[in-house]
Design an enzyme around this catalytic site. Sequence first.
Site, PDB file in Angstrom:
ATOM      1  N   ASP A 105     167.550  75.272  -4.281  1.00 44.82           N
ATOM      2  CA  ASP A 105     168.677  74.582  -4.915  1.00 44.82           C
ATOM      3  C   ASP A 105     168.928  75.201  -6.295  1.00 44.82           C
ATOM      4  OD1 ASP A 105     170.490  72.784  -6.061  1.00 44.82           O
ATOM      5  OD2 ASP A 105     169.593  71.070  -5.045  1.00 44.82           O
ATOM      6  N   HIS A 146     178.591  70.514  -3.382  1.00 45.78           N
ATOM      7  CA  HIS A 146     177.348  71.247  -3.678  1.00 45.78           C
ATOM      8  C   HIS A 146     176.719  71.817  -2.410  1.00 45.78           C
ATOM      9  CE1 HIS A 146     174.054  72.592  -6.098  1.00 45.78           C
ATOM     10  NE2 HIS A 146     173.166  71.906  -5.394  1.00 45.78           N
ATOM     11  N   CYS A 153     177.898  77.376  -6.570  1.00 46.45           N
ATOM     12  CA  CYS A 153     176.728  77.074  -5.754  1.00 46.45           C
ATOM     13  C   CYS A 153     176.831  77.683  -4.357  1.00 46.45           C
ATOM     14  CB  CYS A 153     176.499  75.571  -5.665  1.00 46.45           C
ATOM     15  SG  CYS A 153     177.919  74.642  -5.071  1.00 46.45           S
TER      16      CYS A 153
END
Length: 307
Positions: free
Chosen positions: A167, A152, A20
């Site tokens: 996202d 994250h 991520c």
Amino acid sequence: MEGPSNGGMLYHEVQESKLCAVHCVNTVLQGPFFSEFDLAALASDLDSKERQMMLQGTAAAAAAAASSAGDFLSEESHNVSLGGDFSIQVPSFLYPVFPCSSCPNFDGRIKVLQKALEVWDLQVIPLDCPVAEPAQVDPELENAFICHLHDHWFCIRKVNGEWYNFDSLYAAPQHFSKFYLSAYLDSLKGSGWSIFLVRGNFPKECPMSSSEASNGYGQWLSPEDAERITKSCNLTQAPQRNNMAQQHSDRSLLLDETDMQMLSEMEDEDLKAAIAASLMDSSPATASVVEASNPKTENKDDQEKTA
């Protein structure tokens, strides 16, 4: 008048493994500018520089930092895990190396992303830093935010005048209104997320024909395609939510019917009990009436006999 960047297209990356941080950097830049190997190289370079700092420090500084340094000089990387999670928490004794490290709630895990964005002359500033105060009041005047919680990372980015949530856990960028942007950032802060402001001259164009775009998780989408995918995902999830709501409603309805039946039975029992009590109360009176009437009959018979 300057035209839209990247022909009006949006660059989005879908979550791959624990990458991520890579997705976050690339969506800030709006193009597949970095791979996991690029960030790993930056992390390795940071490891080397940090170890060198420790070795070159004065004896006094080394002694002061000894308690927090621990095994920092080991060969294990302190900027990327074996699973691909970039920037484990930087030790506090190295905070002075990074801009805005004196800001409240400085999160040292931003350093690899910060180094990657510095390649493009972009600054990463904690949102609670004094220099970022204007962004706290009017976030819509900025261009990008990086959000982090636990392991994250994701970015919220303005592209061609419109705000999107990039996202990587979403199938497509989600459009934000200016009002919702402010409310969403406040919600994240209230939930413990670390938020960073990104400032500088963002890349205007990225060659979409580049082979780097075919990295398996990057895709170019028009705003219309992004909206269509988001709506499709919402429609897919909606029946699940509706089924759950229907089950809850059915259970409530069943409970209501059961309650009504129990109430009816209770009323029947109460009615029966009331009738029984009424009969019991009226029995003595009935007996008295019968007894009272019998003597009159007997007296009448006696009178007839006497006559």
